[in-house]
Enzyme design. Structure first.
Site, PDB file in Angstrom:
ATOM      1  CD1 TRP A 137      -2.705   1.564   0.458  1.00 53.10           C
ATOM      2  CD2 TRP A 137      -2.100   1.819   2.610  1.00 53.10           C
ATOM      3  NE1 TRP A 137      -3.469   2.571   0.991  1.00 53.10           N
ATOM      4  CE2 TRP A 137      -3.122   2.744   2.295  1.00 53.10           C
ATOM      5  CE3 TRP A 137      -1.585   1.798   3.899  1.00 53.10           C
ATOM      6  CZ2 TRP A 137      -3.625   3.640   3.243  1.00 53.10           C
ATOM      7  CZ3 TRP A 137      -2.091   2.681   4.834  1.00 53.10           C
ATOM      8  CH2 TRP A 137      -3.092   3.592   4.512  1.00 53.10           C
ATOM      9  CG  ASP A 218      -2.057  -2.283   7.436  1.00 50.27           C
ATOM     10  OD1 ASP A 218      -3.149  -2.157   8.033  1.00 50.27           O
ATOM     11  OD2 ASP A 218      -1.733  -1.559   6.479  1.00 50.27           O
ATOM     12  CE  LYS A 254     -10.036  -0.068   2.603  1.00 48.48           C
ATOM     13  NZ  LYS A 254      -9.610   0.577   1.397  1.00 48.48           N
TER      14      LYS A 254
HETATM   15  N1  PLP Z   1      -3.671  -0.581   5.152  1.00 49.00           N
HETATM   16  C1  PLP Z   1      -3.919  -1.043   3.933  1.00 49.00           C
HETATM   17  C2  PLP Z   1      -3.108  -2.170   3.414  1.00 49.00           C
HETATM   18  C3  PLP Z   1      -4.926  -0.480   3.152  1.00 49.00           C
HETATM   19  O1  PLP Z   1      -5.165  -0.966   1.936  1.00 49.00           O
HETATM   20  C4  PLP Z   1      -5.677   0.595   3.669  1.00 49.00           C
HETATM   21  C5  PLP Z   1      -6.698   1.243   2.850  1.00 49.00           C
HETATM   22  O2  PLP Z   1      -6.735   1.222   1.666  1.00 49.00           O
HETATM   23  C6  PLP Z   1      -5.388   1.028   4.971  1.00 49.00           C
HETATM   24  C7  PLP Z   1      -4.384   0.417   5.675  1.00 49.00           C
HETATM   25  C8  PLP Z   1      -6.075   2.124   5.695  1.00 49.00           C
HETATM   26  O3  PLP Z   1      -7.299   2.524   5.336  1.00 49.00           O
HETATM   27  P1  PLP Z   1      -8.174   3.414   6.295  1.00 49.00           P
HETATM   28  O4  PLP Z   1      -7.289   4.480   6.866  1.00 49.00           O
HETATM   29  O5  PLP Z   1      -9.229   3.959   5.413  1.00 49.00           O
HETATM   30  O6  PLP Z   1      -8.690   2.509   7.356  1.00 49.00           O
END
Ligand code: PLP
Length: 409
Positions: A137, A218, A254
């Site tokens: 990411w 994560d 999500k």
């Molecule tokens: N970590 C990963 C691998 C992700 O794909 C995402 C979102 O796309 C996030 C963390 C964090 O998303 P959010 O801050 O919207 O919870």
């Protein structure tokens, strides 16, 4: 005042730039495969029915107010969130070895975790480098760099098999300095859709234990990989069984469809020891100080929605059904896309579309092909060839497959 050239122009965030371009495109055929947000079969955002119910309950509660949460967040939310990852019968929870803090969704959890490690992860003579999967990411790079931690990469995706480069990954982990911080995607790897099997996780854990590496999980897609919350927490639970001390960034964006509400948690789990509970209390006290200076206290509404569902048996069961609806539709789209490409005889192999799991697929399309899909077919995806499977539906999957077929030939 600032000298004229003190603040250079920064590039627009690639993903949000892509969203802007999609919105500006007036073609009725346009397809958005960029952002990792679930869409229903009509390409519309989907408010989970169970979230609607929780929302109703909250709105009808005469006691509902908009007061500040405590610094560590809503306890009824963070405690159930920890159980979701570790299981309600987790020894770590029973032994009070878990410190949980509500964060600004998964991004905030990664940041708070990074900040905490940058201040306190000081093993004498050890590396403070955070190893990230290649690819990962994109935001991981800037989140850890921003808190002053050096970053490095370990091989992850094998371009030939479009699967996991397990040998390359293990070799890199073995070559990294002892006590390195290793960022691991708990499940449904973003952007590749490729996860280690449980047996491979065990091999990874063995290397990491031998090197005394520190796991940073994560977990942004629990429930999206297999559709089963417990199975998707399998890697984290395995590492805990093996006695690792670790941290977890957890997002509910999500799996609850609470993207903009920013509901998430950061968890620290101490390894079993006679003073683990005391260490955990100290960690929690420092996390509270960091949280206070960063955001004072986390946002209340998304946490209340999630807490309402997580603390009610019937709503929890309904949430699991909603998760199956989402993961099931994504799996159906994987099958449909692969079938169509194979029917068209599109050059290349397409089994990776159904082998990969979760929200994303790493198609193997080149940047030139991606740009051609955008300019000629109004199909929007990131330049690395990643597609968000949730952007496909029964109405556009054939159109997408035919467009891919044309640009690949
Ligand atoms: N970590 C990963 C691998 C992700 O794909 C995402 C979102 O796309 C996030 C963390 C964090 O998303 P959010 O801050 O919207 O919870």
């Amino acid at each position: 005042s600032f000298p004229a050239d003190a603040v250079p122009q920064a590039p627009e965030d690639a993903l949000f730039g892509l969203m802007r371009a999609y919105r500006a495109d007036e073609s009725p055929d346009k397809v958005d495969l960029g952002i990792g947000a679930y869409r229903d079969d009509n390409a519309k955002p989907w408010v989970l029915p169970v979230v609607k119910k929780a929302d109703e309950i909250l709105r009808n509660d005469p006691e509902l107010n908009h007061e500040y949460l405590p610094i560590a967040g809503l306890a009824s939310f963070t405690s159930r969130a920890a159980e979701l990852l570790l299981s309600p019968s987790s020894p770590a929870l029973a032994e009070k070895r878990v410190a949980s803090v509500q964060t600004i969704s998964g991004t905030g959890a990664c940041h708070l975790g990074g900040l905490f490690l940058s201040k306190f992860y000081k093993v004498a003579g050890a590396s403070r480098t955070v190893y990230l999967s290649n690819p990962t990411w994109a935001n991981h790079n800037q989140i850890f760099t921003n808190v002053g931690l050096p970053i490095a990469q370990y091989p992850y995706f094998d371009k030939k098999t479009k699967g996991l480069d397990i040998e390359g990954m293990k070799r890199a982990l073995a070559d990294a300095p002892d006590h390195s911080i290793i960022l691991l995607h708990a499940c449904a790897h973003n952007p590749t859709g490729v996860d280690p099997t449980l047996a491979q996780w065990r091999e990874i854990a063995e290397v990491m234990a031998a090197k005394k590496h520190f796991p940073f999980f994560d977990c942004a897609y629990q429930g999206f990989a297999s559709g089963d919350l417990d199975r998707d927490a399998g890697a984290i639970r395995l590492f805990l069984e093996l006695g690792f001390e670790l941290v977890i960034a957890q997002s509910f964006a999500k799996n609850f469809g609470l993207y903009g509400e920013r509901a998430g948690c950061f968890h620290f789990v101490a390894s079993p020891s006679s003073n683990a509970a005391e260490i955990t209390t100290r960690v929690a006290s420092q996390l509270a100080i960091l949280q206070r200076s960063e955001i004072s206290n986390p946002p209340i509404y998304g946490a209340k929605i999630a807490s309402t569902v997580l603390n009610d048996k019937a709503l929890f069961a309904e949430w699991k059904e909603n998760l199956l609806t989402m993961s099931g539709r994504i799996i159906a789209m994987r099958k449909a896309l692969r079938a169509k490409l194979e029917e068209l005889g599109t050059p290349g192999t397409w089994n990776h579309i159904t082998d990969q799991i979760g929200m994303f697929s790493f198609t193997g399309l080149t940047e030139a092909q991606v740009l051609k899909l955008r300019s000629e077919f109004h199909i929007y995806m990131t330049k690395n060839g990643r597609i968000s499977m949730a952007g496909l539906n029964t109405k556009n999957v054939d159109y997408f497959a035919r467009a891919v077929d044309k640009v690949v030939r």
